[in-house]
Enzyme design. Structure first.
Site, PDB file in Angstrom:
ATOM      1  N   SER A 183       0.826  -1.200   0.000  1.00  0.00           N
ATOM      2  CA  SER A 183       0.000   0.000   0.000  1.00  0.00           C
ATOM      3  C   SER A 183       0.871   1.266   0.000  1.00  0.00           C
ATOM      4  O   SER A 183       1.801   1.370  -0.804  1.00  0.00           O
ATOM      5  CB  SER A 183      -0.950  -0.062   1.207  1.00  0.00           C
ATOM      6  OG  SER A 183      -1.881   0.975   1.204  1.00  0.00           O
ATOM      7  N   ASP A 239      -8.694  -4.733  -6.615  1.00  0.00           N
ATOM      8  CA  ASP A 239      -8.223  -3.677  -5.709  1.00  0.00           C
ATOM      9  C   ASP A 239      -8.173  -2.347  -6.477  1.00  0.00           C
ATOM     10  O   ASP A 239      -7.511  -2.252  -7.509  1.00  0.00           O
ATOM     11  CB  ASP A 239      -6.818  -4.058  -5.213  1.00  0.00           C
ATOM     12  CG  ASP A 239      -6.196  -3.009  -4.305  1.00  0.00           C
ATOM     13  OD1 ASP A 239      -6.864  -2.008  -3.967  1.00  0.00           O
ATOM     14  OD2 ASP A 239      -5.025  -3.205  -3.929  1.00  0.00           O
ATOM     15  N   HIS A 293      -7.607  -5.049  -1.385  1.00  0.00           N
ATOM     16  CA  HIS A 293      -6.356  -4.330  -1.107  1.00  0.00           C
ATOM     17  C   HIS A 293      -5.550  -5.029  -0.009  1.00  0.00           C
ATOM     18  O   HIS A 293      -4.334  -5.192  -0.113  1.00  0.00           O
ATOM     19  CB  HIS A 293      -6.647  -2.879  -0.717  1.00  0.00           C
ATOM     20  CG  HIS A 293      -5.413  -2.034  -0.571  1.00  0.00           C
ATOM     21  ND1 HIS A 293      -4.488  -1.909  -1.583  1.00  0.00           N
ATOM     22  CD2 HIS A 293      -4.936  -1.302   0.464  1.00  0.00           C
ATOM     23  CE1 HIS A 293      -3.497  -1.118  -1.170  1.00  0.00           C
ATOM     24  NE2 HIS A 293      -3.741  -0.737   0.073  1.00  0.00           N
TER      25      HIS A 293
END
Ligand SMILES: *[C@@H]1O[C@H](CO)[C@@H](O)[C@H](O)[C@H]1NC(C)=O
Ligand SMILES: *[C@@H]1O[C@H](CO)[C@@H](O)[C@H](O)[C@H]1NC(C)=O
Ligand SMILES: *[C@@H]1O[C@H](CO)[C@@H](O)[C@H](O)[C@H]1NC(C)=O
Ligand SMILES: *[C@@H]1O[C@H](CO)[C@@H](O)[C@H](O)[C@H]1NC(C)=O
Length: 310
Positions: A183, A239, A293
């Site tokens: 991320s 995602d 995610h």
């Protein structure tokens, strides 16, 4: 629900440019190369170890410092903690460790949940700014621009982190550095990886691996990562994070995507070129799944604080 709200606030800005000006993004070409299937063992051999290091970065600095963070720590043996920095608040945590199993130095950056990363990516105050050429003098004149929020965050720990890596290399004689993150941590890993790569002896092999990587810079940044760094990054199904900020705002991914088509079927593909339309980039903004995610990406591996015992 909160994640969904931040996604909905994301959608208008992500969508408006492509809808109202289809040609704006044409300077950034999408690749259309044929994907090829990767087996689970291919994926494990290149991505498992970086994934495990990235997962540990979500745990508390106290538990990382004595390697007692529960399953994320016990899944990695032969590790000696060397240094950590950041504060798990405004400055995300990073740590540096020595991995005796292949005599390498590992660096991993903490990430953030889908809700926070999407609000950062959707925040118009973070546009593209010039890469800091004082730090990267060789890039002067190349027109490299990066996400201003990522660069500001990177700047906060870059010097201390590099000092820790250099000390680790000299104390252990390691000739390899593994930089990883998920991320926001993946975006920071690309910048840190580029910085370490240009600062260490050329005989030291530096690998940079991201999971759920958002776009972090312009076409020149993507080209620089391809030619001077070499990034591998894994994207999971639908995602939305890897498809923002949009290419219509001048952002571009480097090469090196491995896409999870379906984690339960263990269906993985290698995506040649930058922003390959057959992988994340081809995902519709209308068919996103924010839970992708966090993961799992493969081997039931997810990235979140909840995986840690502390
Ligand atoms: C990849 O994209 C090209 C062109 O967009 C298409 O012709 C091809 O069938 C795609 N391949 C796969 C494996 O999806
Ligand atoms: C490791 O650190 C944690 C968190 O500070 C602490 O609770 C624990 O007692 C420590 N364990 C050992 C073996 O030192
Ligand atoms: C890694 O640790 C295991 C025990 O946990 C040990 O048997 C092995 O020799 C270690 N490998 C290296 C390279 O240190
Ligand atoms: C650029 O990098 C230098 C170190 O090389 C640092 O001192 C300076 O603060 C950085 N500039 C910005 C705007 O972050």
């Amino acid at each position: 629900m909160l994640a969904l709200i931040s996604l909905l606030t994301l959608a208008p800005s992500a969508l408006s440019a492509p809808i109202f000006g289809l040609s704006i993004g044409s300077e950034n070409a999408a690749a259309t190369g044929q994907t090829s299937t990767l087996s689970l063992s291919d994926v494990q051999s290149s991505l498992l170890r970086p994934a495990l290091f990235a997962r540990v970065a979500y745990c508390s600095s106290a538990s990382i410092s004595n390697w007692t963070c529960g399953e994320p720590c016990t899944s990695l043996s032969n590790i000696t903690f060397l240094q950590s920095g950041g504060d798990q608040g405004l400055i995300p945590l990073y740590y540096v460790a020595h991995d005796a199993s292949d005599n390498s130095i590992a660096v991993a950056h903490q990430g953030t949940d889908s809700q926070s990363i999407l609000s950062i990516l959707n925040d118009v105050k973070f546009g593209l700014v010039d890469l800091n050429v004082t730090r990267f003098p060789d890039t002067a004149g190349k027109g490299i621009k990066v996400h201003s929020g990522f660069q500001q965050t990177f700047e906060r720990t870059a010097d201390g982190l590099l000092a820790g890596v250099l000390k680790g290399l000299s104390d252990t004689g390691a000739k390899k550095v593994t930089v990883a993150g998920h991320s926001l941590g993946a975006a920071l890993a690309t910048m840190t990886g580029a910085f370490i790569k240009k600062s260490v002896d050329p005989s030291v092999e530096v690998s940079v691996t991201g999971f759920g990587l958002p776009r972090g810079g312009n076409q020149a940044w993507a080209d620089f990562l391809d030619s001077d760094v070499g990034v591998q990054y894994m994207t999971n199904q639908n995602d939305p994070v890897p498809i923002v900020p949009p290419r219509s705002l001048g952002f571009q991914h480097p090469s090196g995507e491995v896409h999870v088509v379906d984690d339960t079927q263990q269906n993985f593909v290698d995506c040649p070129g930058q922003d390959n339309d057959n992988c994340s980039t081809g995902n519709s903004v209308l068919k996103v799944d924010v839970s992708n995610h966090k993961g799992p990406y493969f081997n039931d591996l997810s990235f979140a604080r909840s995986q840690c015992s502390d």
